[in-house]
Design a protein around this motif. Structure first.
Motif, PDB file in Angstrom:
ATOM      1  N   UNK A   1       0.841  -1.186   0.000  1.00  0.00           N
ATOM      2  CA  UNK A   1       0.000   0.000   0.000  1.00  0.00           C
ATOM      3  C   UNK A   1       0.886   1.249   0.000  1.00  0.00           C
ATOM      4  N   UNK A   2       0.515   2.208  -0.769  1.00  0.00           N
ATOM      5  CA  UNK A   2       1.265   3.454  -0.870  1.00  0.00           C
ATOM      6  C   UNK A   2       0.992   4.308   0.374  1.00  0.00           C
ATOM      7  N   UNK A   3       2.026   4.956   0.896  1.00  0.00           N
ATOM      8  CA  UNK A   3       1.826   5.779   2.092  1.00  0.00           C
ATOM      9  C   UNK A   3       0.991   7.017   1.739  1.00  0.00           C
ATOM     10  N   UNK A   4       0.190   7.434   2.698  1.00  0.00           N
ATOM     11  CA  UNK A   4      -0.679   8.597   2.505  1.00  0.00           C
ATOM     12  C   UNK A   4       0.158   9.837   2.193  1.00  0.00           C
ATOM     13  N   UNK A   5       1.279  10.006   2.907  1.00  0.00           N
ATOM     14  CA  UNK A   5       2.129  11.177   2.699  1.00  0.00           C
ATOM     15  C   UNK A   5       2.731  11.179   1.292  1.00  0.00           C
ATOM     16  N   UNK A   6       3.222  10.017   0.866  1.00  0.00           N
ATOM     17  CA  UNK A   6       3.831   9.930  -0.463  1.00  0.00           C
ATOM     18  C   UNK A   6       2.797  10.236  -1.539  1.00  0.00           C
ATOM     19  N   UNK A   7       1.616   9.662  -1.421  1.00  0.00           N
ATOM     20  CA  UNK A   7       0.564   9.900  -2.410  1.00  0.00           C
ATOM     21  C   UNK A   7       0.207  11.379  -2.452  1.00  0.00           C
ATOM     22  N   UNK A   8       0.144  12.023  -1.285  1.00  0.00           N
ATOM     23  CA  UNK A   8      -0.176  13.456  -1.263  1.00  0.00           C
ATOM     24  C   UNK A   8       0.903  14.266  -1.975  1.00  0.00           C
ATOM     25  N   UNK A   9       2.168  13.950  -1.723  1.00  0.00           N
ATOM     26  CA  UNK A   9       3.257  14.666  -2.389  1.00  0.00           C
ATOM     27  C   UNK A   9       3.157  14.491  -3.905  1.00  0.00           C
ATOM     28  N   UNK A  10       3.009  13.259  -4.361  1.00  0.00           N
ATOM     29  CA  UNK A  10       2.932  13.008  -5.806  1.00  0.00           C
ATOM     30  C   UNK A  10       1.705  13.699  -6.400  1.00  0.00           C
ATOM     31  N   UNK A  11       0.554  13.556  -5.754  1.00  0.00           N
ATOM     32  CA  UNK A  11      -0.666  14.174  -6.278  1.00  0.00           C
ATOM     33  C   UNK A  11      -0.550  15.696  -6.321  1.00  0.00           C
ATOM     34  N   UNK A  12       0.026  16.287  -5.274  1.00  0.00           N
ATOM     35  CA  UNK A  12       0.208  17.750  -5.256  1.00  0.00           C
ATOM     36  C   UNK A  12       1.186  18.191  -6.345  1.00  0.00           C
ATOM     37  N   UNK A  13       2.273  17.447  -6.504  1.00  0.00           N
ATOM     38  CA  UNK A  13       3.263  17.737  -7.547  1.00  0.00           C
ATOM     39  C   UNK A  13       2.588  17.704  -8.924  1.00  0.00           C
ATOM     40  N   UNK A  14       1.848  16.618  -9.197  1.00  0.00           N
ATOM     41  CA  UNK A  14       1.184  16.487 -10.499  1.00  0.00           C
ATOM     42  C   UNK A  14       0.104  17.549 -10.699  1.00  0.00           C
ATOM     43  N   UNK A  15      -0.573  17.936  -9.627  1.00  0.00           N
ATOM     44  CA  UNK A  15      -1.576  19.004  -9.727  1.00  0.00           C
ATOM     45  C   UNK A  15      -0.912  20.330 -10.096  1.00  0.00           C
ATOM     46  N   UNK A  85      12.383  10.580  -8.168  1.00  0.00           N
ATOM     47  CA  UNK A  85      12.736  10.921  -6.793  1.00  0.00           C
ATOM     48  C   UNK A  85      13.356  12.318  -6.709  1.00  0.00           C
ATOM     49  N   UNK A  86      14.246  12.645  -7.643  1.00  0.00           N
ATOM     50  CA  UNK A  86      14.906  13.946  -7.623  1.00  0.00           C
ATOM     51  C   UNK A  86      13.901  15.085  -7.756  1.00  0.00           C
ATOM     52  N   UNK A 111       9.256   6.034  -1.877  1.00  0.00           N
ATOM     53  CA  UNK A 111       9.434   5.914  -3.324  1.00  0.00           C
ATOM     54  C   UNK A 111       9.874   4.490  -3.671  1.00  0.00           C
ATOM     55  N   UNK A 112      10.881   3.995  -2.948  1.00  0.00           N
ATOM     56  CA  UNK A 112      11.377   2.635  -3.190  1.00  0.00           C
ATOM     57  C   UNK A 112      10.274   1.606  -2.962  1.00  0.00           C
ATOM     58  N   UNK A 113       9.481   1.812  -1.947  1.00  0.00           N
ATOM     59  CA  UNK A 113       8.378   0.891  -1.648  1.00  0.00           C
ATOM     60  C   UNK A 113       7.336   0.920  -2.768  1.00  0.00           C
TER      61      UNK A 113
END
Length: 134
Positions: A1-15, A85-86, A111-113
């Protein structure tokens, strides 16, 4: 399962990338922004009426918002939904107030997970090193 924090970072970045793409569309219509820059329909750097600044580089663009910076590359077929990641690390370091408890170490681990669980994947493309949601 993807971490909530990681998903938020990726989603915010993509937004944020999506907001930038929308601003470019207002300027050049459906022409891909990278193509518009290369065809000299957009300058290499500039700003939009909203105050958002941009700087094209290589196959990507840096967007400078009033509260964060987003550096992204265009993927195959002008995709703008890729990340690595960068780029995510640069994004969270530009807006630490948004993610005060999310460390670089946590980002690397998550990210690795996500890669190991195949929640994010690289495209099978020789010139693209970006990851995309699966």
């Amino acid at each position: 399962m993807i971490s909530v924090e990681f998903k938020k970072v990726v989603d915010d970045y993509l937004a944020a990338v999506g907001k930038g793409i929308s601003l470019f569309k207002k300027e050049v219509g459906e022409m891909p922004p990278l193509e518009a820059w290369r065809d000299k329909k957009l300058p290499q750097s500039g700003s939009f009426p909203s105050g958002v600044e941009y700087q094209f580089h290589g196959i990507g663009c840096l967007l400078i918002f009033n509260d964060c910076e987003v550096d992204f590359d265009f993927g195959p077929d002008n995709r703008s939904d890729g990340f690595d990641l960068w780029r995510l690390s640069g994004y969270i370091s530009s807006c630490p107030q948004k993610y005060p408890a999310y460390s670089e170490e946590n980002l690397k681990k998550d990210f690795a997970e996500a890669v190991s669980q195949e929640l994010i994947k690289k495209l099978d493309h020789p010139y693209c090193n970006l990851y995309f949601y699966s």
